[in-house]
Scaffold this active site. Structure first.
Site, PDB file in Angstrom:
ATOM      1  N   GLY A 115     -19.956  55.919   3.947  1.00 59.17           N
ATOM      2  CA  GLY A 115     -20.443  55.876   5.328  1.00 59.17           C
ATOM      3  C   GLY A 115     -19.875  57.000   6.164  1.00 59.17           C
ATOM      4  CE1 TYR A 139      -7.264  35.524   1.890  1.00 54.10           C
ATOM      5  CE2 TYR A 139      -6.083  36.206  -0.084  1.00 54.10           C
ATOM      6  CZ  TYR A 139      -7.158  35.582   0.511  1.00 54.10           C
ATOM      7  OH  TYR A 139      -8.128  35.004  -0.282  1.00 54.10           O
ATOM      8  CG  ASN A 158     -14.823  39.076  -2.763  1.00 53.77           C
ATOM      9  OD1 ASN A 158     -14.386  38.080  -3.354  1.00 53.77           O
ATOM     10  ND2 ASN A 158     -16.097  39.202  -2.439  1.00 53.77           N
ATOM     11  CE1 TYR A 169     -19.457  45.827  12.952  1.00 48.40           C
ATOM     12  CE2 TYR A 169     -18.882  45.701  15.275  1.00 48.40           C
ATOM     13  CZ  TYR A 169     -18.794  46.341  14.053  1.00 48.40           C
ATOM     14  OH  TYR A 169     -18.047  47.480  13.932  1.00 48.40           O
ATOM     15  N   GLY A 222     -24.574  53.759   4.136  1.00 45.20           N
ATOM     16  CA  GLY A 222     -23.918  54.975   3.636  1.00 45.20           C
ATOM     17  C   GLY A 222     -24.902  55.807   2.834  1.00 45.20           C
TER      18      GLY A 222
HETATM   19  P1  NAD Z   1     -21.289  53.193   8.484  1.00 43.52           P
HETATM   20  O1  NAD Z   1     -22.430  52.252   8.581  1.00 43.52           O
HETATM   21  O2  NAD Z   1     -21.574  54.647   8.419  1.00 43.52           O
HETATM   22  O3  NAD Z   1     -20.362  52.839   7.253  1.00 43.52           O
HETATM   23  C1  NAD Z   1     -20.264  51.558   6.684  1.00 43.52           C
HETATM   24  C2  NAD Z   1     -20.324  51.707   5.181  1.00 43.52           C
HETATM   25  O4  NAD Z   1     -20.171  50.410   4.568  1.00 43.52           O
HETATM   26  C3  NAD Z   1     -21.660  52.274   4.699  1.00 43.52           C
HETATM   27  O5  NAD Z   1     -21.435  53.300   3.778  1.00 43.52           O
HETATM   28  C4  NAD Z   1     -22.340  51.067   4.051  1.00 43.52           C
HETATM   29  O6  NAD Z   1     -23.268  51.425   3.039  1.00 43.52           O
HETATM   30  C5  NAD Z   1     -21.156  50.288   3.547  1.00 43.52           C
HETATM   31  N1  NAD Z   1     -21.444  48.857   3.368  1.00 43.52           N
HETATM   32  C6  NAD Z   1     -22.059  48.027   4.255  1.00 43.52           C
HETATM   33  N2  NAD Z   1     -22.126  46.788   3.746  1.00 43.52           N
HETATM   34  C7  NAD Z   1     -21.541  46.838   2.509  1.00 43.52           C
HETATM   35  C8  NAD Z   1     -21.328  45.884   1.493  1.00 43.52           C
HETATM   36  N3  NAD Z   1     -21.717  44.621   1.623  1.00 43.52           N
HETATM   37  N4  NAD Z   1     -20.693  46.297   0.362  1.00 43.52           N
HETATM   38  C9  NAD Z   1     -20.300  47.576   0.203  1.00 43.52           C
HETATM   39  N5  NAD Z   1     -20.488  48.525   1.134  1.00 43.52           N
HETATM   40  C10 NAD Z   1     -21.110  48.158   2.280  1.00 43.52           C
HETATM   41  O7  NAD Z   1     -20.329  52.867   9.726  1.00 43.52           O
HETATM   42  P2  NAD Z   1     -18.959  53.546  10.177  1.00 43.52           P
HETATM   43  O8  NAD Z   1     -19.124  53.957  11.571  1.00 43.52           O
HETATM   44  O9  NAD Z   1     -18.501  54.522   9.166  1.00 43.52           O
HETATM   45  O10 NAD Z   1     -17.986  52.281  10.175  1.00 43.52           O
HETATM   46  C11 NAD Z   1     -17.035  52.047   9.158  1.00 43.52           C
HETATM   47  C12 NAD Z   1     -16.183  50.836   9.527  1.00 43.52           C
HETATM   48  O11 NAD Z   1     -15.518  51.078  10.777  1.00 43.52           O
HETATM   49  C13 NAD Z   1     -16.984  49.555   9.701  1.00 43.52           C
HETATM   50  O12 NAD Z   1     -16.244  48.482   9.158  1.00 43.52           O
HETATM   51  C14 NAD Z   1     -17.098  49.411  11.192  1.00 43.52           C
HETATM   52  O13 NAD Z   1     -17.208  48.066  11.583  1.00 43.52           O
HETATM   53  C15 NAD Z   1     -15.788  50.030  11.670  1.00 43.52           C
HETATM   54  N6  NAD Z   1     -15.915  50.529  13.057  1.00 43.52           N
HETATM   55  C16 NAD Z   1     -16.582  51.685  13.341  1.00 43.52           C
HETATM   56  C17 NAD Z   1     -16.695  52.122  14.657  1.00 43.52           C
HETATM   57  C18 NAD Z   1     -17.395  53.403  15.038  1.00 43.52           C
HETATM   58  O14 NAD Z   1     -17.474  53.715  16.229  1.00 43.52           O
HETATM   59  N7  NAD Z   1     -17.876  54.195  14.116  1.00 43.52           N
HETATM   60  C19 NAD Z   1     -16.124  51.355  15.689  1.00 43.52           C
HETATM   61  C20 NAD Z   1     -15.486  50.170  15.372  1.00 43.52           C
HETATM   62  C21 NAD Z   1     -15.363  49.776  14.041  1.00 43.52           C
END
Ligand code: NAD
Ligand code: UDP
Length: 316
Positions: free
Chosen positions: A13, A160, A100, A146, A39
């Site tokens: 991602g 945990y 997990n 979310y 991603g």
């Molecule tokens: P993104 O959507 O680009 O990345 C998320 C990744 O997780 C993707 O590659 C997706 O394919 C993968 N994914 C989703 N569900 C999955 C599953 N069930 N099994 C395996 N892979 C899975 O988003 P991001 O902005 O890179 O966010 C990454 C993390 O950071 C997330 O957990 C998000 O909640 C957290 N986050 C991001 C922001 C932001 O501003 N970008 C803010 C707060 C929290």
């Protein structure tokens, strides 16, 4: 330096790909686990020839076993349109994914970091938000899959650690932007830049008076690395975000100016439960991590605009 074996879930991602890159750069062996829901292989294609990088297509709602020293748990769609597409899957990803990955951490004695979010504060009544604030979250709204999923994941991390002594770190990420954001993910920075570069209307939701604080991706990745390196006694949660706060309308005007765009601003209805304001209190990160963001919005926007300009050019 000892080479560490590190698992990054959600590694293909936006944030995950930058993290994989940084960890490899520091001489580690990186396993990037992703189901490619949001991603993309394009985000990691430049890493695939590195013998210390491995891509694993897997869904975190199913158990997974691997010998690693550290786990960064990022798997979860992050933009509202993506996480609301299949809300049941979103909450499963957060909760079952956490179970997990924590089970794996327990089994192989790995240290594990959870990518939590400022959304755990919901529509905050305290401003700026310190980690001690418990939040104002709607449990049955459009954002709940979310927000509540991430809150439950934090609880699982805490338990945990408490019950099984798993070494945990929780970071609460505030709005982060930069190259490799998904062009169609509906988030405000990617939306405005793409609309401006294509000469389309800039869609401001509500009156654009709501605020956000935008952090450039490199600052966040530095915060991740510093958090993982803290002593075992430091578990978080710790806010990682840029306290410079902007109205959404200001962001729209800035993007139009920077791209020299002829796009017009149009106003659309504000989505339900859209937080009115958001700004991190980063005192804890300053104290415990000696960290604060140093990329200003102007500089970060320039880099992000350049990325999308190249992307659009290559599509033509
Ligand atoms: P993104 O959507 O680009 O990345 C998320 C990744 O997780 C993707 O590659 C997706 O394919 C993968 N994914 C989703 N569900 C999955 C599953 N069930 N099994 C395996 N892979 C899975 O988003 P991001 O902005 O890179 O966010 C990454 C993390 O950071 C997330 O957990 C998000 O909640 C957290 N986050 C991001 C922001 C932001 O501003 N970008 C803010 C707060 C929290
Ligand atoms: N937003 C907007 N126009 C868009 C996309 C988003 O005005 O095209 C607003 C949205 O309503 C919110 C803010 O920008 O108030 C940030 O939205 P985003 O989805 O990026 O992140 P989040 O709401 O999760 O902070």
């Amino acid at each position: 330096m000892d080479k560490k074996r590190i698992l990054v879930t959600g590694g293909a991602g936006f944030l995950g790909s930058h993290l994989c890159e940084r960890l490899l750069h520091e001489g580690n062996e990186v396993y990037c686990l992703d189901n490619l829901f949001t991603g993309r292989k394009e985000n990691i294609v430049h890493l695939l020839s590195n013998p210390y990088f491995e891509f694993i297509r897997h869904d975190v709602i199913n158990p997974f076993l691997i010998e690693v020293d550290e786990i960064y748990n990022l798997a979860c769609p992050a933009s509202p349109i993506h996480y609301q597409y299949n809300p049941i899957k979103t909450i499963k990803t957060s909760v079952m994914g956490a179970i997990n990955m924590l089970g794996l951490a327990k089994r192989v004695k790995a240290k594990i970091l959870q990518a939590s979010t400022s959304e755990v504060y919901g529509n905050p009544e305290v401003h700026p938000q310190p980690e001690s604030y418990w939040g104002n979250v709607n449990p049955i709204g459009e954002r709940s899959c979310y927000d509540e999923g991430k809150r439950a994941a934090e609880t699982l991390f805490r338990d945990y650690n408490y019950q099984n002594n798993v070494e945990i770190k929780i970071v609460r990420i505030f709005n982060t932007y930069g190259p490799r954001m998904h062009p169609n993910d509906g988030r405000v920075v990617s939306n405005f830049i793409n609309q401006a570069l294509r000469g389309e209307d800039i869609t401001v939701y509500g009156k654009g008076e709501q605020t956000r604080s935008f952090q450039y991706v490199d600052d966040l990745i530095e915060g991740f690395i510093r958090t993982m390196a803290t002593p075992e006694s430091f578990k978080g949660p710790v806010n990682l975000g840029n306290p410079d706060e902007f109205k959404i309308i200001e962001l729209a005007e800035k993007v139009i100016e920077k791209t020299n765009s002829k796009s017009k601003i149009v106003f659309k209805p504000l989505p339900s439960d859209d937080p009115l304001m958001r700004k991190p209190d980063i005192s804890l990160a300053k104290k415990e991590l000696n960290w604060e963001p140093n990329v200003k919005l102007d500089k970060g926007l320039d880099k992000t605009i350049h990325y999308f300009e190249e992307l659009i050019k290559n599509l033509k």
